[in-house]
Design a protein around this motif. Structure first.
Motif, PDB file in Angstrom:
ATOM      1  N   GLN A 186       2.758   6.444 -10.934  1.00  0.00           N
ATOM      2  CA  GLN A 186       1.948   7.608 -10.576  1.00  0.00           C
ATOM      3  C   GLN A 186       1.977   7.851  -9.060  1.00  0.00           C
ATOM      4  O   GLN A 186       1.961   8.992  -8.613  1.00  0.00           O
ATOM      5  N   ASP A 187       2.044   6.778  -8.278  1.00  0.00           N
ATOM      6  CA  ASP A 187       2.133   6.917  -6.825  1.00  0.00           C
ATOM      7  C   ASP A 187       3.446   7.557  -6.393  1.00  0.00           C
ATOM      8  O   ASP A 187       3.532   8.133  -5.322  1.00  0.00           O
ATOM      9  N   LEU A 188       4.470   7.457  -7.227  1.00  0.00           N
ATOM     10  CA  LEU A 188       5.790   8.002  -6.894  1.00  0.00           C
ATOM     11  C   LEU A 188       6.019   9.413  -7.436  1.00  0.00           C
ATOM     12  O   LEU A 188       7.019  10.045  -7.108  1.00  0.00           O
ATOM     13  N   LYS A 209       0.818  -1.209   0.000  1.00  0.00           N
ATOM     14  CA  LYS A 209       0.000   0.000   0.000  1.00  0.00           C
ATOM     15  C   LYS A 209       0.854   1.262   0.000  1.00  0.00           C
ATOM     16  O   LYS A 209       0.485   2.256  -0.586  1.00  0.00           O
ATOM     17  N   ASP A 210       1.988   1.233   0.667  1.00  0.00           N
ATOM     18  CA  ASP A 210       2.842   2.410   0.738  1.00  0.00           C
ATOM     19  C   ASP A 210       4.093   2.189  -0.109  1.00  0.00           C
ATOM     20  O   ASP A 210       5.190   2.013   0.400  1.00  0.00           O
ATOM     21  N   ILE A 211       3.903   2.193  -1.418  1.00  0.00           N
ATOM     22  CA  ILE A 211       5.011   1.935  -2.338  1.00  0.00           C
ATOM     23  C   ILE A 211       6.113   2.980  -2.212  1.00  0.00           C
ATOM     24  O   ILE A 211       7.267   2.704  -2.514  1.00  0.00           O
ATOM     25  N   VAL A 212       5.802   4.165  -1.730  1.00  0.00           N
ATOM     26  CA  VAL A 212       6.799   5.229  -1.617  1.00  0.00           C
ATOM     27  C   VAL A 212       7.902   4.845  -0.631  1.00  0.00           C
ATOM     28  O   VAL A 212       9.046   5.240  -0.790  1.00  0.00           O
ATOM     29  N   ARG A 213       7.604   4.028   0.358  1.00  0.00           N
ATOM     30  CA  ARG A 213       8.631   3.628   1.334  1.00  0.00           C
ATOM     31  C   ARG A 213       9.671   2.673   0.724  1.00  0.00           C
ATOM     32  O   ARG A 213      10.796   2.641   1.178  1.00  0.00           O
ATOM     33  N   PHE A 214       9.287   1.908  -0.277  1.00  0.00           N
ATOM     34  CA  PHE A 214      10.243   0.988  -0.904  1.00  0.00           C
ATOM     35  C   PHE A 214      11.444   1.732  -1.475  1.00  0.00           C
ATOM     36  O   PHE A 214      12.583   1.386  -1.161  1.00  0.00           O
ATOM     37  N   PRO A 215      11.240   2.738  -2.329  1.00  0.00           N
ATOM     38  CA  PRO A 215      12.419   3.428  -2.860  1.00  0.00           C
ATOM     39  C   PRO A 215      13.207   4.161  -1.780  1.00  0.00           C
ATOM     40  O   PRO A 215      14.441   4.190  -1.833  1.00  0.00           O
ATOM     41  N   ILE A 217       2.610  -9.417 -19.672  1.00  0.00           N
ATOM     42  CA  ILE A 217       3.391  -8.183 -19.759  1.00  0.00           C
ATOM     43  C   ILE A 217       2.464  -6.972 -19.706  1.00  0.00           C
ATOM     44  O   ILE A 217       2.758  -5.973 -19.044  1.00  0.00           O
ATOM     45  N   SER A 218       1.334  -7.057 -20.359  1.00  0.00           N
ATOM     46  CA  SER A 218       0.358  -5.970 -20.332  1.00  0.00           C
ATOM     47  C   SER A 218      -0.155  -5.733 -18.916  1.00  0.00           C
ATOM     48  O   SER A 218      -0.235  -4.586 -18.453  1.00  0.00           O
ATOM     49  N   GLU A 219      -0.487  -6.810 -18.210  1.00  0.00           N
ATOM     50  CA  GLU A 219      -0.958  -6.695 -16.823  1.00  0.00           C
ATOM     51  C   GLU A 219       0.105  -6.041 -15.942  1.00  0.00           C
ATOM     52  O   GLU A 219      -0.192  -5.137 -15.151  1.00  0.00           O
ATOM     53  N   PHE A 220       1.348  -6.475 -16.077  1.00  0.00           N
ATOM     54  CA  PHE A 220       2.443  -5.919 -15.292  1.00  0.00           C
ATOM     55  C   PHE A 220       2.696  -4.460 -15.674  1.00  0.00           C
ATOM     56  O   PHE A 220       3.014  -3.624 -14.824  1.00  0.00           O
ATOM     57  N   SER A 221       2.550  -4.132 -16.946  1.00  0.00           N
ATOM     58  CA  SER A 221       2.769  -2.758 -17.414  1.00  0.00           C
ATOM     59  C   SER A 221       1.733  -1.803 -16.838  1.00  0.00           C
ATOM     60  O   SER A 221       2.059  -0.666 -16.475  1.00  0.00           O
ATOM     61  N   ILE A 222       0.496  -2.255 -16.753  1.00  0.00           N
ATOM     62  CA  ILE A 222      -0.559  -1.443 -16.141  1.00  0.00           C
ATOM     63  C   ILE A 222      -0.222  -1.184 -14.673  1.00  0.00           C
ATOM     64  O   ILE A 222      -0.367  -0.059 -14.181  1.00  0.00           O
ATOM     65  N   ALA A 223       0.239  -2.208 -13.976  1.00  0.00           N
ATOM     66  CA  ALA A 223       0.630  -2.047 -12.571  1.00  0.00           C
ATOM     67  C   ALA A 223       1.797  -1.077 -12.453  1.00  0.00           C
ATOM     68  O   ALA A 223       1.816  -0.221 -11.561  1.00  0.00           O
ATOM     69  N   LEU A 224       2.775  -1.178 -13.347  1.00  0.00           N
ATOM     70  CA  LEU A 224       3.920  -0.266 -13.323  1.00  0.00           C
ATOM     71  C   LEU A 224       3.454   1.175 -13.494  1.00  0.00           C
ATOM     72  O   LEU A 224       3.893   2.070 -12.766  1.00  0.00           O
ATOM     73  N   LYS A 225       2.575   1.417 -14.439  1.00  0.00           N
ATOM     74  CA  LYS A 225       2.105   2.783 -14.677  1.00  0.00           C
ATOM     75  C   LYS A 225       1.357   3.320 -13.462  1.00  0.00           C
ATOM     76  O   LYS A 225       1.520   4.483 -13.088  1.00  0.00           O
ATOM     77  N   GLU A 250      23.629  -0.069  -5.007  1.00  0.00           N
ATOM     78  CA  GLU A 250      22.702  -0.534  -6.035  1.00  0.00           C
ATOM     79  C   GLU A 250      21.922  -1.728  -5.519  1.00  0.00           C
ATOM     80  O   GLU A 250      22.503  -2.676  -4.997  1.00  0.00           O
ATOM     81  N   GLU A 251      20.612  -1.647  -5.648  1.00  0.00           N
ATOM     82  CA  GLU A 251      19.720  -2.688  -5.157  1.00  0.00           C
ATOM     83  C   GLU A 251      18.557  -2.859  -6.116  1.00  0.00           C
ATOM     84  O   GLU A 251      18.153  -1.910  -6.785  1.00  0.00           O
ATOM     85  N   ILE A 252      18.004  -4.055  -6.129  1.00  0.00           N
ATOM     86  CA  ILE A 252      16.794  -4.349  -6.899  1.00  0.00           C
ATOM     87  C   ILE A 252      15.867  -5.155  -5.996  1.00  0.00           C
ATOM     88  O   ILE A 252      16.312  -6.068  -5.295  1.00  0.00           O
ATOM     89  N   ARG A 253      14.586  -4.809  -6.031  1.00  0.00           N
ATOM     90  CA  ARG A 253      13.574  -5.575  -5.307  1.00  0.00           C
ATOM     91  C   ARG A 253      12.520  -6.028  -6.304  1.00  0.00           C
ATOM     92  O   ARG A 253      12.059  -5.236  -7.121  1.00  0.00           O
ATOM     93  N   VAL A 254      12.147  -7.277  -6.209  1.00  0.00           N
ATOM     94  CA  VAL A 254      11.079  -7.802  -7.048  1.00  0.00           C
ATOM     95  C   VAL A 254       9.766  -7.485  -6.353  1.00  0.00           C
ATOM     96  O   VAL A 254       9.554  -7.864  -5.203  1.00  0.00           O
ATOM     97  N   ILE A 255       8.889  -6.796  -7.063  1.00  0.00           N
ATOM     98  CA  ILE A 255       7.586  -6.413  -6.519  1.00  0.00           C
ATOM     99  C   ILE A 255       6.556  -7.490  -6.849  1.00  0.00           C
ATOM    100  O   ILE A 255       5.700  -7.810  -6.047  1.00  0.00           O
TER     101      ILE A 255
END
Length: 131
Positions: free
Chosen positions: A58-60, A5-11, A46-54, A20-25
């Protein structure tokens, strides 16, 4: 799709590590060989994941501003040749990504990306930071 819910805390957490770090969401594993070669299934995931990415990018926006985005809308069979041409660009590019949102700052680069290396690998939505 279960996304924090709070994606802003991840970055913020990744950036605070100072390396350098990578996290799989989210990750989509293919169950068998037939699914690995089903282009429609791959395109749909890929389309489903792309919609989630977009949505996540926006949350960031409030915290990091508007990202540079790339959407490699090509057939999966043509992807390998296409991506090699795109790496010649000067902007930061996430290897193996179909869609990405990139925030380039003075001291770090933050990115969200939907990636799939090749047919035998899963599709992943990742969040990363590079220095």
């Amino acid at each position: 799709m279960d996304i924090p819910k709070d994606i802003v805390r991840f970055p913020e957490n990744l950036i605070s590590l100072g390396e350098e770090e990578i996290r799989v969401i989210k990750i989509h594993h293919f169950r068998n060989e037939e699914e690995l070669h089903d282009d429609d299934l791959i395109d749909s995931a890929i389309s489903e994941f792309s919609i989630a990415l977009k949505r996540l990018s926006q949350d960031l926006v409030e915290k990091y501003g508007v990202p540079n985005t790339r959407d490699f809308a090509v057939d999966f069979d043509e992807y390998d040749e296409f991506i090699e041409e795109e790496f010649d660009d000067e902007r930061f590019c996430v290897p193996g990504s179909f869609v990405s949102a990139v925030w380039e700052r003075e001291d770090f680069t933050l990115y969200l990306a939907v990636c799939k290396e090749d047919r035998k690998h899963p599709i992943v939505l990742i969040l990363g930071v590079a220095y």
